[in-house]
Design an enzyme around this catalytic site. Structure first.
Site, PDB file in Angstrom:
ATOM      1  N   ASN A   1       2.751 -10.357 -13.282  1.00  0.00           N
ATOM      2  CA  ASN A   1       2.498  -9.111 -12.553  1.00  0.00           C
ATOM      3  C   ASN A   1       1.472  -9.389 -11.462  1.00  0.00           C
ATOM      4  OD1 ASN A   1       0.659  -8.838 -15.229  1.00  0.00           O
ATOM      5  ND2 ASN A   1      -0.440  -7.967 -13.476  1.00  0.00           N
TER       6      ASN A   1
ATOM      7  N   THR B   1       0.840  -1.203   0.000  1.00  0.00           N
ATOM      8  CA  THR B   1       0.000   0.000   0.000  1.00  0.00           C
ATOM      9  C   THR B   1       0.876   1.255   0.000  1.00  0.00           C
ATOM     10  OG1 THR B   1      -1.716  -1.193   1.165  1.00  0.00           O
ATOM     11  CG2 THR B   1      -1.827   1.197   1.291  1.00  0.00           C
TER      12      THR B   1
ATOM     13  N   LYS C   1       0.251  -8.747 -27.039  1.00  0.00           N
ATOM     14  CA  LYS C   1      -0.170  -9.546 -25.882  1.00  0.00           C
ATOM     15  C   LYS C   1      -1.686  -9.699 -25.928  1.00  0.00           C
ATOM     16  CE  LYS C   1      -0.789  -8.522 -20.951  1.00  0.00           C
ATOM     17  NZ  LYS C   1      -0.112  -8.136 -19.719  1.00  0.00           N
TER      18      LYS C   1
ATOM     19  N   LYS D   1      -5.017 -10.553 -23.838  1.00  0.00           N
ATOM     20  CA  LYS D   1      -5.613 -10.744 -22.513  1.00  0.00           C
ATOM     21  C   LYS D   1      -6.540 -11.943 -22.595  1.00  0.00           C
ATOM     22  CE  LYS D   1      -5.172  -8.957 -19.405  1.00  0.00           C
ATOM     23  NZ  LYS D   1      -4.346  -9.312 -18.244  1.00  0.00           N
TER      24      LYS D   1
ATOM     25  N   HIS E   1       4.434  -3.969 -16.918  1.00  0.00           N
ATOM     26  CA  HIS E   1       2.977  -4.129 -16.900  1.00  0.00           C
ATOM     27  C   HIS E   1       2.287  -2.770 -17.042  1.00  0.00           C
ATOM     28  CE1 HIS E   1      -0.677  -3.985 -14.231  1.00  0.00           C
ATOM     29  NE2 HIS E   1      -1.001  -5.013 -14.971  1.00  0.00           N
ATOM     30  N   SER E   2       1.056  -2.809 -17.550  1.00  0.00           N
ATOM     31  CA  SER E   2       0.273  -1.568 -17.526  1.00  0.00           C
ATOM     32  C   SER E   2      -1.191  -1.904 -17.343  1.00  0.00           C
ATOM     33  CB  SER E   2       0.470  -0.800 -18.846  1.00  0.00           C
ATOM     34  OG  SER E   2      -0.693  -0.766 -19.627  1.00  0.00           O
TER      35      SER E   2
ATOM     36  N   ARG F   1     -12.992   0.871  -9.479  1.00  0.00           N
ATOM     37  CA  ARG F   1     -13.031  -0.032 -10.629  1.00  0.00           C
ATOM     38  C   ARG F   1     -13.705  -1.334 -10.209  1.00  0.00           C
ATOM     39  NH1 ARG F   1      -7.983  -2.708 -14.073  1.00  0.00           N
ATOM     40  NH2 ARG F   1      -9.314  -4.194 -15.161  1.00  0.00           N
TER      41      ARG F   1
HETATM   42  O1  GKR Z   1      -7.239  -3.948 -17.788  1.00  0.00           O
HETATM   43  O2  GKR Z   1      -8.384  -5.796 -17.879  1.00  0.00           O
HETATM   44  C1  GKR Z   1      -7.332  -5.165 -17.693  1.00  0.00           C
HETATM   45  C2  GKR Z   1      -6.096  -5.922 -17.375  1.00  0.00           C
HETATM   46  O3  GKR Z   1      -6.407  -7.244 -17.087  1.00  0.00           O
HETATM   47  C3  GKR Z   1      -5.344  -5.304 -16.227  1.00  0.00           C
HETATM   48  O4  GKR Z   1      -6.191  -4.972 -15.181  1.00  0.00           O
HETATM   49  C4  GKR Z   1      -4.240  -6.183 -15.721  1.00  0.00           C
HETATM   50  O5  GKR Z   1      -3.714  -5.619 -14.574  1.00  0.00           O
HETATM   51  O6  GKR Z   1      -3.278  -5.837 -17.855  1.00  0.00           O
HETATM   52  C5  GKR Z   1      -3.084  -6.267 -16.611  1.00  0.00           C
HETATM   53  C6  GKR Z   1      -2.311  -7.554 -16.576  1.00  0.00           C
HETATM   54  O7  GKR Z   1      -1.410  -7.683 -17.358  1.00  0.00           O
HETATM   55  O8  GKR Z   1      -2.540  -8.401 -15.725  1.00  0.00           O
HETATM   56 MG    MG Z   2      -0.668  -9.533 -16.505  1.00  0.00          MG
END
Ligand code: GKR
Ligand code: MG
Length: 441
Positions: free
Chosen positions: A286, A125, A208, A210, A337-338, A421
């Site tokens: 990450n 934190t 990449k 998701k 990471h982002s 979020r």
């Molecule tokens: O934005 O849905 C998203 C991603 O899943 C993100 O929240 C993740 O933190 O992109 C991220 C990741 O690589 O795990």
């Molecule tokens: Mg990730």
């Protein structure tokens, strides 16, 4: 024997001080919201707006530093505690800022506010709060000294920073609304179409996907389709820990020759280590290495090959450099990471990546998902060319705040009603039976 003649060394000339004491006089924390498309992940779907907090640290030397971080309500509360604590502090002394900020959070009992919709919760934190102040302090230092932040971090070792295009399964548009400009991507054809546009518009040389959204066979087929369409592009898939160990091993073996790395196939250091023992594919994370305390057990278990750094939760740019040093020492690869972000974060990521010699992979960015008009940074400095962003050369972060845009995005925050979020909650408003499961497959 005559004793040697004593020699007197001339005292070195003391350089004249180039700056007087600098103090932080006030801090503005402005929550903002920007439009986000319906991107799918293993915990739900992105809400219509993503939240960020813009931090402006003002000084008595006339320089203001910028930082950007999560905009969730609990995090905003902690940022305000930290903002009060750093008043009067020296922005050149980041060690003291860290101590003040850590102390300011002593009595904090708020929960949540990780900015990740539950996907990453184990980060520190204090480091998450410190991050925006560290970036702002470095911005101030660079502005006052007339040098870019990358110089303060040891110097850029590359003139531009390569990024990977971030592909998402997505709905065509918001429920009940017409399709958006990106359209639907719910199968391999849709994913390839999305990739074609990203590569055409941004020149990415890494992509990449998701994952964790559809059955792993379908997601593996999407990677195979990408590989056959873009044989020279480095590919990764990240299901955010949605797969069991046997599922992860089966997918890893199927995609071994097509992936650059596999990101967080399963959850936890032990399960990741078990997958790693059964595949030659490098594993990146990450999620299971998100703070310094995670590093010793991850090394001992052999859980990961690559850590995705992220200055937003590793405590800023300086502490991310410490992470880079540890990665080098222990032979870990380093990537970045982002999640959804604006231009201040992009500038900070670029300076950090430029000054990190052992950053071995293209960094993640959500940038293409943002409407270019939705930013708080004045246009002109940040842009993609051949999949990379040139390192800003102006003093500090090298970018300027657009105050009108800040006001507009703050108004958007006030009007959108989102305060945390919540990808799962939003998915359930559309599909009330939606279940959270880990592992999902
Ligand atoms: O934005 O849905 C998203 C991603 O899943 C993100 O929240 C993740 O933190 O992109 C991220 C990741 O690589 O795990
Ligand atoms: Mg990730």
């Amino acid at each position: 024997m005559p004793s040697p003649t004593p020699t007197t060394s001339r005292p070195a000339a003391t350089p004249a001080p180039t700056r007087g004491p600098t103090r932080i006089t006030s801090v503005d924390i402005t929550p903002v919201a920007f439009a986000d498309p319906p991107l799918l992940n293993t915990v739900g779907v992105h809400e219509p707006f993503a939240l960020r907090a813009i931090v402006q640290v003002h000084t008595d030397a006339g320089a203001t530093g910028l930082g950007e971080t999560y905009g969730d309500a609990a995090h905003l509360g902690r940022l305000r505690l930290a903002a009060d604590a750093v008043l009067g502090a020296d922005p050149f002394n980041i060690n003291s800022l860290r101590a003040l900020i850590t102390h300011s959070l002593d009595g904090d009992t708020s929960r949540g506010g990780h900015g990740m919709s539950g996907m990453v919760t184990g980060s520190s934190t204090a480091d998450r709060v410190l991050s925006a102040f560290d970036v702002a302090a470095l911005d101030i230092q660079g502005r006052l000294l007339g040098v870019p932040v990358s110089d303060l971090l040891g110097g850029a070792v590359r003139p531009s920073v390569p990024f990977s295009g971030y592909l998402f399964y997505k709905w065509a548009g918001r429920p009940g609304a017409p399709a958006d400009a990106w359209g639907e991507a719910l199968d391999p054809e849709g994913v390839v179409e999305q990739a074609r546009r990203m590569v055409r518009d941004y020149g990415f040389t890494a992509l990449k996907l998701k994952g964790g959204v559809f059955p792993p066979d379908e997601e593996a087929a999407a990677i195979e389709a990408l590989h056959s369409q873009f044989p020279r592009i480095a590919l990764r898939i990240d299901p955010n820990g949605a797969w069991s160990v046997p599922t992860s091993v089966a997918v890893a073996r199927r995609l071994e020759s097509q992936l650059e790395y596999l990101e967080d196939p399963t959850t936890g250091l032990e399960a990741m280590a078990e997958v790693r023992r059964q595949t030659r594919l490098p594993l990146a994370t990450n999620m299971c290495v998100v703070s310094f305390a995670d590093i010793p057990p991850a090394i001992a278990a052999g859980s990961v090959d690559i850590v995705l750094s992220d200055h937003h939760f590793w405590g800023g740019l300086r502490r991310s450099q410490t992470l880079a040093g540890l990665a080098e020492t222990f032979g870990l690869g380093l990537s970045m990471h982002s999640n959804s972000h604006l231009g201040i974060s992009l500038a900070a990521m670029v300076h950090l990546a430029a000054a990190t010699p052992n950053l071995d992979y293209a960094c993640d960015t959500h940038w293409p998902w943002k409407d270019p008009a939705d930013d708080v940074v004045a246009p002109g400095v940040l842009g993609f060319r051949d999949g990379a962003v040139a390192v800003p050369t102006g003093p500090g972060l090298g970018i300027e705040l657009d105050h009108d845009a800040l006001e507009r995005l703050h108004r958007q925050y006030l009007d959108c009603g989102i305060r945390e979020r919540d990808d799962t909650g939003y998915m359930r408003r559309v599909h009330p039976d939606y279940e959270l499961k880990a592992p999902r497959w």
